[in-house]
Design a protein around this motif. Sequence first.
Motif, PDB file in Angstrom:
ATOM      1  N   ASP A  63       0.838  -1.199   0.000  1.00 38.05           N
ATOM      2  CA  ASP A  63       0.000   0.000   0.000  1.00 38.05           C
ATOM      3  C   ASP A  63       0.878   1.255   0.000  1.00 38.05           C
ATOM      4  O   ASP A  63       1.835   1.361   0.769  1.00 38.05           O
ATOM      5  CB  ASP A  63      -0.873  -0.059   1.255  1.00 38.05           C
ATOM      6  CG  ASP A  63      -1.864   1.071   1.367  1.00 38.05           C
ATOM      7  OD1 ASP A  63      -1.797   2.047   0.594  1.00 38.05           O
ATOM      8  OD2 ASP A  63      -2.726   0.980   2.254  1.00 38.05           O
ATOM      9  N   THR A  64       0.551   2.226  -0.865  1.00 34.46           N
ATOM     10  CA  THR A  64       1.343   3.457  -0.918  1.00 34.46           C
ATOM     11  C   THR A  64       1.297   4.230   0.396  1.00 34.46           C
ATOM     12  O   THR A  64       2.265   4.898   0.750  1.00 34.46           O
ATOM     13  CB  THR A  64       0.896   4.377  -2.074  1.00 34.46           C
ATOM     14  OG1 THR A  64      -0.489   4.663  -1.927  1.00 34.46           O
ATOM     15  CG2 THR A  64       1.158   3.727  -3.416  1.00 34.46           C
ATOM     16  N   ALA A  65       0.196   4.120   1.134  1.00 31.77           N
ATOM     17  CA  ALA A  65       0.117   4.801   2.431  1.00 31.77           C
ATOM     18  C   ALA A  65       1.164   4.234   3.392  1.00 31.77           C
ATOM     19  O   ALA A  65       1.783   4.980   4.160  1.00 31.77           O
ATOM     20  CB  ALA A  65      -1.281   4.654   3.028  1.00 31.77           C
ATOM     21  N   VAL A  66       1.393   2.939   3.334  1.00 37.10           N
ATOM     22  CA  VAL A  66       2.414   2.302   4.173  1.00 37.10           C
ATOM     23  C   VAL A  66       3.798   2.808   3.779  1.00 37.10           C
ATOM     24  O   VAL A  66       4.638   3.107   4.631  1.00 37.10           O
ATOM     25  CB  VAL A  66       2.350   0.758   4.043  1.00 37.10           C
ATOM     26  CG1 VAL A  66       3.562   0.094   4.680  1.00 37.10           C
ATOM     27  CG2 VAL A  66       1.064   0.226   4.657  1.00 37.10           C
ATOM     28  N   MET A  67       4.018   2.924   2.494  1.00 39.43           N
ATOM     29  CA  MET A  67       5.338   3.323   2.017  1.00 39.43           C
ATOM     30  C   MET A  67       5.640   4.801   2.270  1.00 39.43           C
ATOM     31  O   MET A  67       6.798   5.179   2.396  1.00 39.43           O
ATOM     32  CB  MET A  67       5.470   3.012   0.521  1.00 39.43           C
ATOM     33  CG  MET A  67       5.344   1.527   0.222  1.00 39.43           C
ATOM     34  SD  MET A  67       6.379   0.475   1.256  1.00 39.43           S
ATOM     35  CE  MET A  67       7.897   0.537   0.365  1.00 39.43           C
ATOM     36  N   HIS A  68       4.617   5.640   2.369  1.00 37.94           N
ATOM     37  CA  HIS A  68       4.834   7.076   2.578  1.00 37.94           C
ATOM     38  C   HIS A  68       4.712   7.505   4.039  1.00 37.94           C
ATOM     39  O   HIS A  68       5.060   8.635   4.373  1.00 37.94           O
ATOM     40  CB  HIS A  68       3.874   7.886   1.697  1.00 37.94           C
ATOM     41  CG  HIS A  68       4.202   7.778   0.248  1.00 37.94           C
ATOM     42  ND1 HIS A  68       5.205   8.494  -0.345  1.00 37.94           N
ATOM     43  CD2 HIS A  68       3.678   6.995  -0.720  1.00 37.94           C
ATOM     44  CE1 HIS A  68       5.282   8.171  -1.624  1.00 37.94           C
ATOM     45  NE2 HIS A  68       4.370   7.260  -1.877  1.00 37.94           N
ATOM     46  N   ALA A  69       4.243   6.619   4.894  1.00 40.89           N
ATOM     47  CA  ALA A  69       4.129   6.951   6.325  1.00 40.89           C
ATOM     48  C   ALA A  69       5.524   7.026   6.950  1.00 40.89           C
ATOM     49  O   ALA A  69       6.480   6.429   6.450  1.00 40.89           O
ATOM     50  CB  ALA A  69       3.289   5.892   7.035  1.00 40.89           C
ATOM     51  N   LEU A  70       5.627   7.766   8.044  1.00 40.44           N
ATOM     52  CA  LEU A  70       6.889   7.875   8.780  1.00 40.44           C
ATOM     53  C   LEU A  70       6.874   6.918   9.958  1.00 40.44           C
ATOM     54  O   LEU A  70       5.880   6.815  10.678  1.00 40.44           O
ATOM     55  CB  LEU A  70       7.101   9.302   9.268  1.00 40.44           C
ATOM     56  CG  LEU A  70       7.383  10.335   8.190  1.00 40.44           C
ATOM     57  CD1 LEU A  70       7.478  11.722   8.817  1.00 40.44           C
ATOM     58  CD2 LEU A  70       8.661   9.998   7.437  1.00 40.44           C
TER      59      LEU A  70
ATOM     60  N   ASP B  82      10.550   7.101   6.173  1.00 41.58           N
ATOM     61  CA  ASP B  82       9.344   6.620   5.509  1.00 41.58           C
ATOM     62  C   ASP B  82       9.534   5.147   5.120  1.00 41.58           C
ATOM     63  O   ASP B  82      10.642   4.603   5.177  1.00 41.58           O
ATOM     64  CB  ASP B  82       8.951   7.504   4.327  1.00 41.58           C
ATOM     65  CG  ASP B  82       9.839   7.385   3.109  1.00 41.58           C
ATOM     66  OD1 ASP B  82      10.773   6.556   3.090  1.00 41.58           O
ATOM     67  OD2 ASP B  82       9.590   8.115   2.147  1.00 41.58           O
ATOM     68  N   GLY B  83       8.434   4.508   4.756  1.00 46.54           N
ATOM     69  CA  GLY B  83       8.455   3.087   4.444  1.00 46.54           C
ATOM     70  C   GLY B  83       9.405   2.733   3.324  1.00 46.54           C
ATOM     71  O   GLY B  83      10.039   1.674   3.349  1.00 46.54           O
ATOM     72  N   ARG B  84       9.528   3.604   2.329  1.00 49.77           N
ATOM     73  CA  ARG B  84      10.440   3.332   1.215  1.00 49.77           C
ATOM     74  C   ARG B  84      11.878   3.246   1.696  1.00 49.77           C
ATOM     75  O   ARG B  84      12.627   2.352   1.295  1.00 49.77           O
ATOM     76  CB  ARG B  84      10.307   4.417   0.146  1.00 49.77           C
ATOM     77  CG  ARG B  84       8.933   4.440  -0.521  1.00 49.77           C
ATOM     78  CD  ARG B  84       8.741   5.692  -1.329  1.00 49.77           C
ATOM     79  NE  ARG B  84       8.852   6.853  -0.434  1.00 49.77           N
ATOM     80  CZ  ARG B  84       8.748   8.104  -0.818  1.00 49.77           C
ATOM     81  NH1 ARG B  84       8.563   8.395  -2.073  1.00 49.77           N
ATOM     82  NH2 ARG B  84       8.833   9.084   0.066  1.00 49.77           N
ATOM     83  N   ALA B  85      12.280   4.177   2.566  1.00 46.23           N
ATOM     84  CA  ALA B  85      13.648   4.160   3.095  1.00 46.23           C
ATOM     85  C   ALA B  85      13.867   2.940   3.990  1.00 46.23           C
ATOM     86  O   ALA B  85      14.926   2.303   3.933  1.00 46.23           O
ATOM     87  CB  ALA B  85      13.921   5.445   3.870  1.00 46.23           C
ATOM     88  N   CYS B  86      12.861   2.610   4.786  1.00 41.05           N
ATOM     89  CA  CYS B  86      12.966   1.429   5.656  1.00 41.05           C
ATOM     90  C   CYS B  86      13.161   0.175   4.817  1.00 41.05           C
ATOM     91  O   CYS B  86      14.059  -0.641   5.085  1.00 41.05           O
ATOM     92  CB  CYS B  86      11.716   1.287   6.511  1.00 41.05           C
ATOM     93  SG  CYS B  86      11.447   2.626   7.685  1.00 41.05           S
ATOM     94  N   LEU B  87      12.339   0.012   3.787  1.00 37.05           N
ATOM     95  CA  LEU B  87      12.441  -1.160   2.919  1.00 37.05           C
ATOM     96  C   LEU B  87      13.805  -1.209   2.244  1.00 37.05           C
ATOM     97  O   LEU B  87      14.446  -2.269   2.184  1.00 37.05           O
ATOM     98  CB  LEU B  87      11.322  -1.145   1.880  1.00 37.05           C
ATOM     99  CG  LEU B  87      11.297  -2.335   0.924  1.00 37.05           C
ATOM    100  CD1 LEU B  87      11.119  -3.649   1.676  1.00 37.05           C
ATOM    101  CD2 LEU B  87      10.196  -2.160  -0.112  1.00 37.05           C
ATOM    102  N   HIS B  88      14.281  -0.080   1.768  1.00 40.92           N
ATOM    103  CA  HIS B  88      15.597  -0.023   1.117  1.00 40.92           C
ATOM    104  C   HIS B  88      16.696  -0.502   2.067  1.00 40.92           C
ATOM    105  O   HIS B  88      17.555  -1.298   1.676  1.00 40.92           O
ATOM    106  CB  HIS B  88      15.889   1.406   0.636  1.00 40.92           C
ATOM    107  CG  HIS B  88      17.275   1.569   0.118  1.00 40.92           C
ATOM    108  ND1 HIS B  88      17.670   1.129  -1.122  1.00 40.92           N
ATOM    109  CD2 HIS B  88      18.379   2.107   0.700  1.00 40.92           C
ATOM    110  CE1 HIS B  88      18.959   1.390  -1.289  1.00 40.92           C
ATOM    111  NE2 HIS B  88      19.402   1.994  -0.201  1.00 40.92           N
ATOM    112  N   LEU B  89      16.673  -0.017   3.304  1.00 42.76           N
ATOM    113  CA  LEU B  89      17.706  -0.423   4.273  1.00 42.76           C
ATOM    114  C   LEU B  89      17.636  -1.922   4.569  1.00 42.76           C
ATOM    115  O   LEU B  89      18.665  -2.602   4.632  1.00 42.76           O
ATOM    116  CB  LEU B  89      17.560   0.378   5.567  1.00 42.76           C
ATOM    117  CG  LEU B  89      17.996   1.830   5.483  1.00 42.76           C
ATOM    118  CD1 LEU B  89      17.543   2.597   6.713  1.00 42.76           C
ATOM    119  CD2 LEU B  89      19.510   1.932   5.304  1.00 42.76           C
ATOM    120  N   TYR B  90      16.431  -2.440   4.759  1.00 39.83           N
ATOM    121  CA  TYR B  90      16.281  -3.873   5.016  1.00 39.83           C
ATOM    122  C   TYR B  90      16.778  -4.706   3.832  1.00 39.83           C
ATOM    123  O   TYR B  90      17.524  -5.670   4.012  1.00 39.83           O
ATOM    124  CB  TYR B  90      14.826  -4.233   5.302  1.00 39.83           C
ATOM    125  CG  TYR B  90      14.316  -3.890   6.679  1.00 39.83           C
ATOM    126  CD1 TYR B  90      15.013  -4.243   7.832  1.00 39.83           C
ATOM    127  CD2 TYR B  90      13.091  -3.242   6.831  1.00 39.83           C
ATOM    128  CE1 TYR B  90      14.519  -3.945   9.092  1.00 39.83           C
ATOM    129  CE2 TYR B  90      12.585  -2.950   8.086  1.00 39.83           C
ATOM    130  CZ  TYR B  90      13.305  -3.306   9.214  1.00 39.83           C
ATOM    131  OH  TYR B  90      12.814  -3.025  10.466  1.00 39.83           O
TER     132      TYR B  90
END
Length: 131
Positions: free
Chosen positions: A3-10, A33-41
């Motif tokens: 969900d884009t809301a998940v990816m844009h939330a802080l 944000d979720g995108r940065a979190c996913l990238h790091l993981y």
Amino acid sequence: MTDTAVMHALYPLAEFPVLAALASPHTTATKLDGRACLHLYVRALGDIDWLALTSREREFMRTLGLFTICPCCGASALVRDTRDHVLSRSDGTPVTLTALTGDYCNACGEVILDGAEGQRVMDAAGELHRR
């Protein structure tokens, strides 16, 4: 698709210790944000101590869509499932652990277990070794 809301939330790093450790060399931010979190993981898949993850952080990773990617082979083939797992005694006799829940890779056969299920396997293996 996540969900884009998940990816844009802080998300506060303090709530996710493994993520905070992954982020600390790169930022002084306290939220990502979720995108940065996913990238790091994803960048650290091979280096993550899977047993050190809290159940909350594991669920967060699942929410981000991470647990579709196998950390061993990189295939998008992980599925959450409950299966029997076979261990072997030193004489080759099989012993079955029933109903082991984890993230199973349908491509390479790897299984990612959380702390309690991983401990079940370790306890059973230790018991087999003592016999």
